[in-house]
Scaffold this motif. Structure first.
Motif: not given
Length: 105
Positions: A1-15, A60-67
């Motif tokens: 995944m790319k950083w924009h996935h994290v940024q666009d869905n920031w709250h979903a990544f909290y866990e 390394e963490w960002i290579t994991g799966e999307l929540p």
């Protein structure tokens, strides 16, 4: 995944963030609000490491799966449907005839 996935869905990544970095605080994540530089600095501070080390750890963490919250988001579905249109023959609607695919509605 790319950083924009994290940024666009920031709250979903909290866990996922708190699973990886248990010392992370939700209030701090609220302040970071998906900003990559702030997140790198935050992780570096949590682990008393350099920004380069934190960046590598995050990479390394960002290579994991999307929540699942991100995968199940309706905008993600709509994007997938739109992308599937290229496989639908001319004259057919990608939203039609779901019964053929077991939906029945």
């Amino acid at each position: 995944m790319k950083w924009h996935h994290v940024q666009d869905n920031w709250h979903a990544f909290y866990e996922a963030i708190m699973d990886r970095w248990p010392e992370a605080e939700e209030a701090d994540l609220d302040e970071i609000d998906g900003d990559q530089r702030d997140f790198v600095a935050y992780i570096a501070g949590l682990n008393d490491q350099s920004a380069a080390e934190a960046r590598e750890e995050i990479r390394e963490w960002i290579t994991g799966e999307l929540p699942s919250d991100v995968v199940m988001d309706p905008s993600h579905d709509n994007h997938s449907i739109t992308n599937s249109a290229k496989y639908v023959p001319d004259g057919e609607d990608e939203y039609d005839d779901d019964a053929r695919f077991g939906d029945g509605t």
